[in-house]
Motif scaffolding. Structure first.
Motif, mmCIF file in Angstrom:
data_model
loop_
_atom_site.group_PDB
_atom_site.id
_atom_site.type_symbol
_atom_site.label_atom_id
_atom_site.label_comp_id
_atom_site.label_asym_id
_atom_site.label_seq_id
_atom_site.Cartn_x
_atom_site.Cartn_y
_atom_site.Cartn_z
ATOM 1 N N PRO A 246 9.186 11.771 -22.772
ATOM 2 C CA PRO A 246 9.050 12.518 -21.507
ATOM 3 C C PRO A 246 9.972 11.608 -20.335
ATOM 4 C CG PRO A 246 7.129 11.528 -21.914
ATOM 5 C CD PRO A 246 7.895 11.251 -23.026
ATOM 6 N N PRO A 247 10.566 12.316 -19.372
ATOM 7 C CA PRO A 247 11.392 11.488 -18.538
ATOM 8 C C PRO A 247 10.552 10.727 -17.175
ATOM 9 C CG PRO A 247 11.327 13.644 -17.656
ATOM 10 C CD PRO A 247 10.538 13.702 -18.965
ATOM 11 N N GLY A 248 11.086 9.297 -17.164
ATOM 12 C CA GLY A 248 10.307 8.630 -16.115
ATOM 13 C C GLY A 248 9.088 8.095 -16.645
ATOM 14 N N HIS A 249 8.424 7.051 -15.717
ATOM 15 C CA HIS A 249 7.257 6.383 -16.096
ATOM 16 C C HIS A 249 6.358 6.661 -14.762
ATOM 17 C CE1 HIS A 249 10.445 4.253 -18.238
ATOM 18 N NE2 HIS A 249 9.517 4.158 -19.146
ATOM 19 N N PHE A 250 5.078 7.214 -15.114
ATOM 20 C CA PHE A 250 4.399 7.409 -14.015
ATOM 21 C C PHE A 250 2.910 6.934 -13.981
ATOM 22 C CE2 PHE A 250 7.482 10.685 -14.834
ATOM 23 C CZ PHE A 250 7.886 10.977 -13.489
ATOM 24 N N SER B 100 0.821 -1.085 -0.043
ATOM 25 C CA SER B 100 -0.066 0.128 -0.161
ATOM 26 C C SER B 100 0.962 1.219 0.017
ATOM 27 C CB SER B 100 -0.870 -0.149 1.387
ATOM 28 O OG SER B 100 -1.812 1.240 1.211
ATOM 29 N N LEU B 101 0.763 2.070 -0.900
ATOM 30 C CA LEU B 101 1.450 3.538 -1.221
ATOM 31 C C LEU B 101 0.440 4.691 -0.622
ATOM 32 C CD1 LEU B 101 3.877 4.984 -2.233
ATOM 33 C CD2 LEU B 101 2.624 4.884 -4.674
ATOM 34 N N ASP C 160 8.640 3.650 -10.614
ATOM 35 C CA ASP C 160 10.052 3.044 -10.206
ATOM 36 C C ASP C 160 10.284 3.126 -8.826
ATOM 37 O OD1 ASP C 160 10.314 2.147 -13.010
ATOM 38 O OD2 ASP C 160 11.501 4.256 -13.399
ATOM 39 N N THR C 161 10.163 4.435 -8.107
ATOM 40 C CA THR C 161 10.533 4.522 -6.897
ATOM 41 C C THR C 161 9.010 4.489 -5.950
ATOM 42 O OG1 THR C 161 9.956 6.900 -6.985
ATOM 43 C CG2 THR C 161 12.403 6.132 -7.417
#
Length: 299
Positions: A27-31, A4-5, A48-49
């Protein structure tokens, strides 16, 4: 298993994008992009994080409801329920690029692959607005059923399907806004998705605790059981499994598409409303309305 986030804000809708391979630059990253209805914000969760990387603030009282991501991955399209608008937001900077006025209480939104047209369900007017994204204006409004809410587009972008919550039907539109048919489904259709193969449309019927599966070849409908209060539905990339967020059961049903049977029920947060897969096609992100959280499921 699941994690759970916590996001500390009310979470409504989840949409995850990996930048398209055909884009000139990415675009940077994956969201994961989350609309926060009470807070009038959009959360960008780095998948990722698994942290909130950015929060975009909309005008007070917007009540953002649904979000679509352009095929190139650079623009979010967000319906603002109480303002009667659609916001275009940069995924790179988080800047609001434009605001387009629509009909009353816009709910769902889909965007074609060229990002030239958007289709928005307006619950208060019982219409679908077609927005020219170049001119940034509504060019056509099409009367559909009572209480249009969920909306989906076929993989080719030729047809749009609209779930009408109070008339228990799905309206089929051509991309130009011509009504091509109306199909009866269960009580209270909430969300719908076209199967990745394009062969069928899966509709969650919130009041009936069922899913209507519409065959796109002969337009017959099959009904299968779901959990208590099914709302959001999504598929893995290959379409072998469907995932249904059951709002009243605080659980996600995992359905094997080949057998149309529930193979697992996974407990999540309070009042799950929607879910979608990350770019790896392994993790399912589920938004929990009253839990103020996102549950990440390792499928």
């Amino acid at each position: 298993m699941y994690r759970s986030l916590k996001t500390l804000i009310v979470i409504i809708v989840c949409c995850i994008v990996a930048p398209a391979a055909h884009a000139v630059s990415q675009p940077p990253g994956h969201f994961a992009y989350i609309t926060n209805w009470d807070a009038d914000t959009i959360s960008f969760i780095d998948t990722d994080t698994r942290t909130v990387a950015r929060t975009v603030t909309l005008p007070a009282g917007s009540r953002p409801r649904s979000v679509a991501v352009g095929a190139a991955g650079f623009t979010l399209y967000v319906t603002n329920e109480d303002k009667g608008t659609v916001s275009l937001i940069s995924t790179v900077t988080g800047a609001i690029l434009a605001t387009i006025t629509t009909g009353g209480y816009p709910k769902g939104i889909v965007v074609n692959n060229e990002e030239s047209l958007a289709y928005v369900t307006n619950e208060a007017t019982d219409k679908v607005d077609i927005i020219d994204l170049i001119a940034k204006t509504v060019v056509k409004s099409v009367a559909v059923g009572d209480g249009p809410y969920g909306i989906a587009m076929d993989p080719a972008g030729e047809y749009i399907y609209v779930g009408n919550r109070y008339s228990d039907t799905v309206t089929m539109l051509t991309s130009s806004g011509i009504i091509a048919g109306t199909i009866a489904v269960g009580d209270g259709p909430y969300d719908l998705r076209v199967h990745p193969s394009g062969s069928s449309i899966w509709v969650t019927n919130e009041n009936a605790d069922t899913i209507s599966i519409i065959n796109r070849h002969d337009w017959t409908t099959t009904t299968i059981p779901a959990g208590d209060g099914p709302r959001g539905i999504s598929f893995n990339r290959s379409g072998t499994y469907a995932y249904v967020a059951n709002n009243n059961a605080d659980a996600v049903s995992v359905i094997r598409v080949a057998t149309r049977a529930i193979t697992a029920t996974i407990t999540v947060g309070n009042a799950p409303r929607s879910g979608c897969m990350d770019r790896s096609d392994r993790y399912l992100y589920v938004t929990n309305y009253y839990g103020d959280s996102v549950t990440v499921i390792d499928r």
